[in-house]
Design a protein around this motif. Structure first.
Motif, short mmCIF file in Angstrom:
data_model
loop_
_atom_site.label_atom_id
_atom_site.label_comp_id
_atom_site.label_asym_id
_atom_site.label_seq_id
_atom_site.Cartn_x
_atom_site.Cartn_y
_atom_site.Cartn_z
N VAL A 1 81.27 21.71 14.52
CA VAL A 1 79.87 21.29 14.35
C VAL A 1 79.01 22.52 14.05
N ARG A 2 79.27 23.56 14.82
CA ARG A 2 78.56 24.84 14.63
C ARG A 2 78.75 25.36 13.20
N ASP A 3 80.01 25.39 12.75
CA ASP A 3 80.30 25.92 11.42
C ASP A 3 79.62 25.10 10.33
N GLU B 1 83.09 34.41 35.55
CA GLU B 1 84.05 33.30 35.56
C GLU B 1 85.18 33.52 34.55
N ASP B 2 84.80 34.05 33.40
CA ASP B 2 85.80 34.26 32.35
C ASP B 2 85.37 35.44 31.47
N PRO B 3 85.92 36.64 31.79
CA PRO B 3 85.50 37.84 31.05
C PRO B 3 85.80 37.78 29.55
N VAL B 4 86.76 36.94 29.17
CA VAL B 4 87.09 36.83 27.74
C VAL B 4 85.86 36.38 26.93
N ARG B 5 84.92 35.73 27.61
CA ARG B 5 83.70 35.31 26.90
C ARG B 5 82.96 36.49 26.29
N MET B 6 83.13 37.69 26.87
CA MET B 6 82.48 38.89 26.28
C MET B 6 83.07 39.15 24.89
N VAL C 1 81.43 38.82 20.92
CA VAL C 1 81.55 39.80 19.84
C VAL C 1 82.17 39.15 18.61
N ARG C 2 83.28 38.44 18.82
CA ARG C 2 84.00 37.86 17.68
C ARG C 2 83.14 36.84 16.94
N LEU C 3 82.54 35.91 17.69
CA LEU C 3 81.80 34.84 17.02
C LEU C 3 80.55 35.38 16.33
P1 ATP Z 1 86.88 29.22 16.18
O1 ATP Z 1 86.08 28.86 14.99
O2 ATP Z 1 87.28 30.64 16.17
O3 ATP Z 1 88.00 28.28 16.48
P2 ATP Z 1 85.72 28.01 18.47
O4 ATP Z 1 84.36 28.13 19.08
O5 ATP Z 1 86.10 26.68 17.92
O6 ATP Z 1 85.84 29.13 17.39
P3 ATP Z 1 87.99 27.74 20.17
O7 ATP Z 1 88.75 28.79 20.89
O8 ATP Z 1 88.66 26.91 19.15
O9 ATP Z 1 86.74 28.47 19.55
O10 ATP Z 1 87.35 26.81 21.31
C1 ATP Z 1 86.83 25.53 21.06
C2 ATP Z 1 85.63 25.26 21.96
O11 ATP Z 1 86.00 25.35 23.34
C3 ATP Z 1 84.49 26.25 21.80
O12 ATP Z 1 83.63 25.91 20.75
C4 ATP Z 1 83.81 26.19 23.14
O13 ATP Z 1 82.98 25.07 23.22
C5 ATP Z 1 84.97 25.97 24.10
N1 ATP Z 1 85.51 27.22 24.67
C6 ATP Z 1 86.52 27.98 24.17
N2 ATP Z 1 86.76 29.05 24.93
C7 ATP Z 1 85.89 28.99 25.96
C8 ATP Z 1 85.62 29.81 27.09
N3 ATP Z 1 86.32 30.92 27.32
N4 ATP Z 1 84.65 29.41 27.95
C9 ATP Z 1 83.95 28.28 27.72
N5 ATP Z 1 84.14 27.49 26.67
C10 ATP Z 1 85.08 27.81 25.80
#
Ligand code: ATP
Ligand code: MG
Length: 445
Positions: A62-64, A192-197, A201-203
């Motif tokens: 949806v975002r894209d 809660e989830d450091p990977v969000r950092m 950056v990536r997004l």
């Molecule tokens: P991409 O275009 O790279 O796939 P994405 O946002 O769709 O980006 P995904 O890893 O496919 O990333 O994750 C799908 C959805 O799940 C995200 O849009 C987000 O809503 C949720 N999500 C993913 N990872 C996390 C996280 N670490 N914490 C919270 N929500 C997350």
């Protein structure tokens, strides 16, 4: 125990409850039509809705679409449980242990369907000593599912049948404003989830959107939390960055935020040597370009590139100790791969291809006799040659070598004969070794 119980019963009632309603954005305002949704995800949402469930396209897709980009995939979220989803679609299977998801198959397309989940209330949450959530797979409702997502732009729900977007966190306005903003308190969400950092950056790099100031602010102080994230998950995220098509921006952003230290031990070393940095950045730029042209890229090639300057310095060390070049290169490869395994979980399955690419580099120097012809027949020649070009472009080897191979590949018989270099004395001597042995070595290479 009792306090926890009281807090749970009364604490909840006292907490101001949101009315649960989302802002509904009509097609007229957002302009994303049903036609822009993949065939499979439309089938899934239609099928689930016909069976009486809620179902929406969610997350990145949806975002894209709102950012006029082509989504990578279309995920669906629903209030049906995985078993209920399976009952609606025969061609589907349940996957995952931590989160149980359903994959629904439509020919080539696989649609990932997840049941709405909720964040676990603080008092019930299972966290590690640093506050990292160890479990968040309780089922929930749509509003809770929005709240557990990371960024507001990632928490939009699109209903293909009404063409409406449901927005609980002002994600629509943020996305329109090209803003990546964390839902809730950023510091808590990173804990809660450091990977969000890293996702931030990536997004922001991939989508070319700004990271909201409050979302960016805690990262500097909290980056050490990445040390507790399991290696495999870190590698997953690092790979997503490297293969995002925007790896150069990602790395630049990581360095700006000083996030690369410890995260990518291999980059720590390499980015500090000017020659190594040039080579790595060229490799990344090359990968980004290939992805932009929709050409395949191999993680093994990328890893081989990232580690090349480590291999070079280890190789030099073994040669200095008096080893011959070939055994020295084998020793160097083994040493580097072994060291990396301990730090970053590069899967073993890439080792063979990485080694092949590195070993081929040695053979590009041999331009006499039958050797260049045999090299052209190697199945990995193309990857090896691409790698050689990167070495030329970074200034490690003379451009002449890359140009020679570029021409030799496509030259006719006469031109190839002209191009061959004269045999050196050393080459001749080696060729006179017992024939049988030479054949064995060649086919094993
Ligand atoms: P991409 O275009 O790279 O796939 P994405 O946002 O769709 O980006 P995904 O890893 O496919 O990333 O994750 C799908 C959805 O799940 C995200 O849009 C987000 O809503 C949720 N999500 C993913 N990872 C996390 C996280 N670490 N914490 C919270 N929500 C997350
Ligand atoms: Mg996605």
């Amino acid at each position: 125990m009792i306090r926890k119980f009281i807090k749970r019963v009364f604490g909840r009632a006292e907490r101001p409850r949101l009315d649960g309603s989302a802002q509904i954005i009509p097609f007229k305002a957002h302009g994303v039509s049903r036609e822009q949704i993949s065939y499979g995800s439309k089938k899934v949402t239609d099928g689930l809705q016909a069976a009486g469930y809620q179902a929406y396209v969610v997350g990145g897709a949806v975002r894209d679409l709102l950012l006029q980009r082509t989504p990578k995939d279309f995920d669906v979220a629903t209030n049906a449980t995985p078993e209920e989803v399976r009952r609606v679609f025969r061609r589907s299977r349940i996957i995952g242990r931590r989160f149980r998801l359903v994959h629904v198959m439509f020919g080539e397309e696989v649609v990932e369907v997840s049941t709405f989940r909720r964040m676990i209330e603080e008092e019930d949450a299972e966290t590690d000593a640093h506050g990292r959530l160890l479990r968040d797979n309780e089922f929930g409702d749509q509003q809770q599912d929005a709240a557990r997502r990371d960024f507001t732009a990632n928490a939009l729900f699109y209903d293909p049948s009404t063409q409406e977007i449901h927005d609980f966190h002002q994600g629509y306005a943020d996305t329109r404003n090209h803003l990546l903003r964390m839902i809730g308190d950023p510091a808590t969400r990173y804990r809660e989830d450091p990977v969000r950092m890293l996702r931030a950056v990536r997004l922001s790099a991939k989508l070319d959107i700004r990271l909201d100031a409050a979302t960016a602010a805690p990262i500097g102080k909290m980056k050490d939390l990445l040390n507790n994230v399991p290696e495999a998950r870190l590698l997953d995220e690092v790979l997503k960055m490297l293969l995002s098509g925007h790896s150069v921006e990602c790395i630049q952003q990581l360095r700006k935020m000083d996030l690369h230290h410890g995260l990518l031990p291999l980059l720590d070393v390499i980015l500090e040597q000017p020659m190594g940095e040039k080579f790595v950045m060229l490799a990344l730029r090359n990968t980004d370009e290939r992805l932009a042209q929709e050409k395949p890229v191999s993680p093994a090639f990328l890893f081989a590139a990232l580690l090349w300057h480590e291999v070079l310095s280890s190789w030099a060390k073994f040669k200095q100790r008096g080893e011959n070049p070939v055994p020295a290169l084998h020793m160097a490869m083994d040493e580097v791969l072994h060291k990396q395994k301990a730090k970053l979980a590069i899967p073993h399955r890439h080792d063979a291809v990485m080694k092949e690419i590195w070993l081929l580099q040695l053979r590009f120097d041999q331009r006499a006799g039958q050797r260049p012809f045999r090299l052209l027949e190697q199945p990995r020649f193309r990857a090896g040659f691409d790698f050689l070009l990167l070495r030329c472009a970074s200034g490690e080897v003379d451009d002449e070598l890359g140009l020679w191979w570029d021409e030799f590949q496509d030259a006719n018989v006469e031109r190839r004969a002209e191009m061959l270099q004269p045999e050196r004395a050393g080459d001749k001597k080696r060729r006179r070794r017992p024939r049988k042995k030479a054949v064995v070595t060649e086919s094993a290479a």
